[in-house]
Design a protein around this motif. Structure first.
Motif, PDB file in Angstrom:
ATOM      1  N   THR A 264      -8.589  12.131  24.606  1.00 58.48           N
ATOM      2  CA  THR A 264      -9.132  12.328  23.268  1.00 58.48           C
ATOM      3  C   THR A 264     -10.109  11.216  22.972  1.00 58.48           C
ATOM      4  O   THR A 264     -10.065  10.139  23.550  1.00 58.48           O
ATOM      5  N   GLY A 265     -10.977  11.482  21.980  1.00 62.97           N
ATOM      6  CA  GLY A 265     -11.934  10.464  21.564  1.00 62.97           C
ATOM      7  C   GLY A 265     -11.253   9.282  20.925  1.00 62.97           C
ATOM      8  O   GLY A 265     -11.838   8.220  20.802  1.00 62.97           O
ATOM      9  N   ALA A 266     -10.019   9.448  20.465  1.00 57.82           N
ATOM     10  CA  ALA A 266      -9.286   8.357  19.820  1.00 57.82           C
ATOM     11  C   ALA A 266      -8.390   7.623  20.799  1.00 57.82           C
ATOM     12  O   ALA A 266      -7.495   6.892  20.395  1.00 57.82           O
ATOM     13  N   ARG A 267      -8.618   7.816  22.105  1.00 56.35           N
ATOM     14  CA  ARG A 267      -7.768   7.209  23.131  1.00 56.35           C
ATOM     15  C   ARG A 267      -7.736   5.697  22.997  1.00 56.35           C
ATOM     16  O   ARG A 267      -6.753   5.048  23.315  1.00 56.35           O
ATOM     17  N   SER A 268      -8.839   5.081  22.550  1.00 55.14           N
ATOM     18  CA  SER A 268      -8.898   3.639  22.374  1.00 55.14           C
ATOM     19  C   SER A 268      -9.851   3.337  21.245  1.00 55.14           C
ATOM     20  O   SER A 268     -10.501   4.213  20.702  1.00 55.14           O
ATOM     21  N   ALA A 269      -9.922   2.073  20.879  1.00 50.24           N
ATOM     22  CA  ALA A 269     -10.806   1.662  19.788  1.00 50.24           C
ATOM     23  C   ALA A 269     -12.246   2.023  20.082  1.00 50.24           C
ATOM     24  O   ALA A 269     -13.024   2.314  19.174  1.00 50.24           O
ATOM     25  N   ALA A 292     -21.588  -3.832  24.622  1.00 47.20           N
ATOM     26  CA  ALA A 292     -20.980  -3.717  23.296  1.00 47.20           C
ATOM     27  C   ALA A 292     -19.732  -2.833  23.337  1.00 47.20           C
ATOM     28  O   ALA A 292     -18.715  -3.131  22.678  1.00 47.20           O
ATOM     29  N   TRP A 293     -19.783  -1.767  24.103  1.00 47.11           N
ATOM     30  CA  TRP A 293     -18.633  -0.862  24.214  1.00 47.11           C
ATOM     31  C   TRP A 293     -17.455  -1.572  24.873  1.00 47.11           C
ATOM     32  O   TRP A 293     -16.311  -1.440  24.419  1.00 47.11           O
ATOM     33  N   ALA A 294     -17.727  -2.337  25.925  1.00 50.06           N
ATOM     34  CA  ALA A 294     -16.649  -3.088  26.580  1.00 50.06           C
ATOM     35  C   ALA A 294     -16.000  -4.066  25.613  1.00 50.06           C
ATOM     36  O   ALA A 294     -14.776  -4.254  25.626  1.00 50.06           O
ATOM     37  N   ARG A 295     -16.808  -4.708  24.769  1.00 53.37           N
ATOM     38  CA  ARG A 295     -16.253  -5.604  23.749  1.00 53.37           C
ATOM     39  C   ARG A 295     -15.360  -4.831  22.789  1.00 53.37           C
ATOM     40  O   ARG A 295     -14.292  -5.312  22.384  1.00 53.37           O
ATOM     41  N   GLU A 296     -15.789  -3.635  22.383  1.00 47.76           N
ATOM     42  CA  GLU A 296     -14.974  -2.812  21.490  1.00 47.76           C
ATOM     43  C   GLU A 296     -13.631  -2.457  22.125  1.00 47.76           C
ATOM     44  O   GLU A 296     -12.598  -2.391  21.450  1.00 47.76           O
ATOM     45  N   LEU A 297     -13.658  -2.219  23.426  1.00 48.16           N
ATOM     46  CA  LEU A 297     -12.421  -1.872  24.122  1.00 48.16           C
ATOM     47  C   LEU A 297     -11.441  -3.036  24.168  1.00 48.16           C
ATOM     48  O   LEU A 297     -10.248  -2.837  24.414  1.00 48.16           O
ATOM     49  N   GLY A 298     -11.950  -4.248  23.955  1.00 45.69           N
ATOM     50  CA  GLY A 298     -11.087  -5.420  23.947  1.00 45.69           C
ATOM     51  C   GLY A 298     -11.380  -6.433  25.019  1.00 45.69           C
ATOM     52  O   GLY A 298     -10.630  -7.403  25.174  1.00 45.69           O
ATOM     53  N   ALA A 299     -12.462  -6.245  25.785  1.00 50.44           N
ATOM     54  CA  ALA A 299     -12.804  -7.230  26.811  1.00 50.44           C
ATOM     55  C   ALA A 299     -13.249  -8.531  26.142  1.00 50.44           C
ATOM     56  O   ALA A 299     -14.129  -8.508  25.279  1.00 50.44           O
ATOM     57  N   GLY A 329      -9.282  -8.707  30.517  1.00 49.31           N
ATOM     58  CA  GLY A 329      -8.302  -8.261  29.534  1.00 49.31           C
ATOM     59  C   GLY A 329      -7.408  -7.155  30.036  1.00 49.31           C
ATOM     60  O   GLY A 329      -6.706  -6.509  29.249  1.00 49.31           O
ATOM     61  N   GLY A 330      -7.450  -6.894  31.356  1.00 48.86           N
ATOM     62  CA  GLY A 330      -6.592  -5.859  31.924  1.00 48.86           C
ATOM     63  C   GLY A 330      -7.060  -4.447  31.618  1.00 48.86           C
ATOM     64  O   GLY A 330      -6.256  -3.506  31.682  1.00 48.86           O
ATOM     65  N   LEU A 331      -8.335  -4.261  31.307  1.00 49.10           N
ATOM     66  CA  LEU A 331      -8.865  -2.944  30.952  1.00 49.10           C
ATOM     67  C   LEU A 331      -9.453  -2.248  32.174  1.00 49.10           C
ATOM     68  O   LEU A 331      -9.929  -2.900  33.104  1.00 49.10           O
ATOM     69  N   ARG A 332      -9.438  -0.918  32.141  1.00 49.05           N
ATOM     70  CA  ARG A 332     -10.061  -0.133  33.205  1.00 49.05           C
ATOM     71  C   ARG A 332     -10.892   0.976  32.568  1.00 49.05           C
ATOM     72  O   ARG A 332     -10.532   1.514  31.530  1.00 49.05           O
ATOM     73  N   VAL A 333     -12.005   1.291  33.218  1.00 48.76           N
ATOM     74  CA  VAL A 333     -12.869   2.380  32.762  1.00 48.76           C
ATOM     75  C   VAL A 333     -13.153   3.291  33.947  1.00 48.76           C
ATOM     76  O   VAL A 333     -13.510   2.804  35.033  1.00 48.76           O
ATOM     77  N   THR A 334     -13.013   4.596  33.752  1.00 48.26           N
ATOM     78  CA  THR A 334     -13.307   5.565  34.797  1.00 48.26           C
ATOM     79  C   THR A 334     -14.345   6.567  34.291  1.00 48.26           C
ATOM     80  O   THR A 334     -14.614   6.654  33.088  1.00 48.26           O
ATOM     81  N   ARG A 335     -14.924   7.288  35.229  1.00 50.17           N
ATOM     82  CA  ARG A 335     -15.808   8.408  34.875  1.00 50.17           C
ATOM     83  C   ARG A 335     -15.046   9.695  35.105  1.00 50.17           C
ATOM     84  O   ARG A 335     -14.528   9.930  36.210  1.00 50.17           O
ATOM     85  N   ARG A 336     -14.990  10.542  34.075  1.00 53.18           N
ATOM     86  CA  ARG A 336     -14.228  11.786  34.180  1.00 53.18           C
ATOM     87  C   ARG A 336     -14.918  12.863  33.342  1.00 53.18           C
ATOM     88  O   ARG A 336     -15.201  12.647  32.154  1.00 53.18           O
ATOM     89  N   ASP A 337     -15.210  13.997  33.976  1.00 59.88           N
ATOM     90  CA  ASP A 337     -15.792  15.147  33.264  1.00 59.88           C
ATOM     91  C   ASP A 337     -17.051  14.761  32.494  1.00 59.88           C
ATOM     92  O   ASP A 337     -17.275  15.213  31.357  1.00 59.88           O
ATOM     93  N   LEU A 340     -17.513   8.413  30.254  1.00 59.88           N
ATOM     94  CA  LEU A 340     -16.859   7.145  30.570  1.00 59.88           C
ATOM     95  C   LEU A 340     -15.614   7.064  29.713  1.00 59.88           C
ATOM     96  O   LEU A 340     -15.686   7.168  28.477  1.00 59.88           O
ATOM     97  N   VAL A 341     -14.490   6.857  30.388  1.00 58.69           N
ATOM     98  CA  VAL A 341     -13.191   6.962  29.712  1.00 58.69           C
ATOM     99  C   VAL A 341     -12.393   5.684  29.953  1.00 58.69           C
ATOM    100  O   VAL A 341     -12.196   5.279  31.097  1.00 58.69           O
ATOM    101  N   PRO A 342     -11.933   5.012  28.885  1.00 61.48           N
ATOM    102  CA  PRO A 342     -11.036   3.874  29.075  1.00 61.48           C
ATOM    103  C   PRO A 342      -9.677   4.370  29.546  1.00 61.48           C
ATOM    104  O   PRO A 342      -9.098   5.288  28.970  1.00 61.48           O
ATOM    105  N   ALA A 343      -9.191   3.778  30.641  1.00 62.06           N
ATOM    106  CA  ALA A 343      -7.929   4.256  31.235  1.00 62.06           C
ATOM    107  C   ALA A 343      -6.781   3.309  30.900  1.00 62.06           C
ATOM    108  O   ALA A 343      -7.007   2.137  30.619  1.00 62.06           O
TER     109      ALA A 343
END
Length: 343
Positions: A264-269, A292-299, A329-337, A340-343
């Motif tokens: 979902t689009g609300a999967r992360s910040a 900027a997006w990586a910072r939003e994710l918490g990096a 920060g222990g974050l992962r990002v993948t490409r799916r469908d 770019l999706v935070p995993a």
């Protein structure tokens, strides 16, 4: 009436300009270590603020890295109280265990303490004593690290410090002017041994690199380095604005991915980003969007480097089915469908 010494006039004019622009009725807080730059800043503020009807306080930060640091912070606080600052606070911070090496860790601890003090007292701004020479050193260090425009832009004259405006009135004032102003005003600055400790990169630039440049190219090289920072900062601000708009357009609308593989689009910040939208952006804008997006994710900003952003960019521009990108920060990002999706 004796003529006002030019260095004293210079620091007072710089502070007056800053205080006129400081928003809100709260006190301005001077960050003062007791060194020449911050002591000159405090003295100028003590003179200018009452004449503008602005309350002024002072915060001195004890990093606990040297013998006698607590006593020195207390002495600065006593001087501030006698000079008329209110509120006055000496804050002890803990540097050990923070990321970024000793210089970065001390800087982060100091700014955190200043931000907390600013919020505690409802400050309209926090003032720091960074000079034109500090700006020149910052630009050289950024060049040595291979930094992009954000690094070459140096220190901004104004920035947000966790909700508190931070102002640097002295970016057009030289270190020589602050030292001379202190001497004229009868002030004795503290000489920080870290400023001449060759184990610190900035100290080596100050003692070894800049003198060679000045000898080879003239005193104007310091002004030119500082001017470079101002010019690059103006360009970088435009790119940052373009990136903010592009990030908004690249987001997957909240809820639109519900049911698609459980994402979902609300999967992360930070939500998800549309790869095709990112691919159409100019590289300079796209990498800013990803940063900027990586910072939003918490990096953490201090740990987020060019290689992390380059790996994210490869998910967009050089997709070969590669695995997840690991961010600080222990974050992962993948490409799916196609996203770019935070995993």
């Amino acid at each position: 009436m004796a003529a006002l010494a030019p260095p004293v006039a210079a620091i007072r004019v710089a502070v007056r300009r800053a205080l006129v622009e400081a928003p809100g009725p709260g006190p301005v807080l001077v960050a003062c270590s007791g060194g020449a730059d911050s002591l000159a800043l405090a003295a100028a503020t003590a003179f200018v603020a009452p004449r503008l009807g602005r309350p002024a306080g002072l915060v001195t930060v004890d990093h606990g890295l040297q013998a006698g640091s607590a006593e020195r912070a207390a002495a600065v606080a006593r001087w501030a109280e006698q000079t008329g600052f209110a509120p006055v606070e000496a804050v002890r911070v803990h540097v050990a265990g923070r990321p970024g090496g000793p210089e970065g860790a001390a800087r982060d601890a100091r700014y955190q303490a200043l931000a907390e003090a600013g919020r505690r007292y409802g400050a309209s701004a926090v003032l720091t004593g960074h000079t034109r020479d500090d700006q020149a050193e910052t630009v050289l260090l950024a060049l040595a690290r291979g930094a992009g425009p954000r690094g070459l832009a140096g220190m901004p004259s104004r920035r947000d410090l966790a909700g508190v405006p931070l102002l640097r009135p002295f970016l057009d004032v030289t270190r020589e002017q602050t030292r001379t102003a202190c001497a004229v005003l009868g002030l004795t600055p503290w000489e920080d041994p870290h400023n001449v400790d060759p184990s610190y990169a900035r100290a080596r630039v100050r003692s070894d690199v800049l003198p060679v440049l000045v000898a080879a190219l003239g005193r104007g090289v310091l002004d030119n380095l500082a001017r470079t920072a101002r010019l690059v900062a103006a360009d970088a601000a435009v790119l940052d604005d373009l990136a903010a708009d592009a990030l908004a357009k690249a987001r997957v609308p909240a809820g639109s991915r519900a049911g698609a593989g459980g994402a979902t689009g609300a999967r992360s910040a930070g939500g998800e980003l549309v790869v095709s939208t990112l691919a159409g952006l100019a590289p300079a804008v796209r990498t800013r969007v990803l940063h900027a997006w990586a910072r939003e994710l918490g990096a953490p900003a201090a740990a987020l480097s060019h290689r992390h952003v380059a790996a994210l960019d490869a998910l967009v521009t050089d997709w070969r089915g590669q695995g997840a990108v690991h961010l600080p920060g222990g974050l992962r990002v993948t490409r799916r469908d196609g996203h770019l999706v935070p995993a």
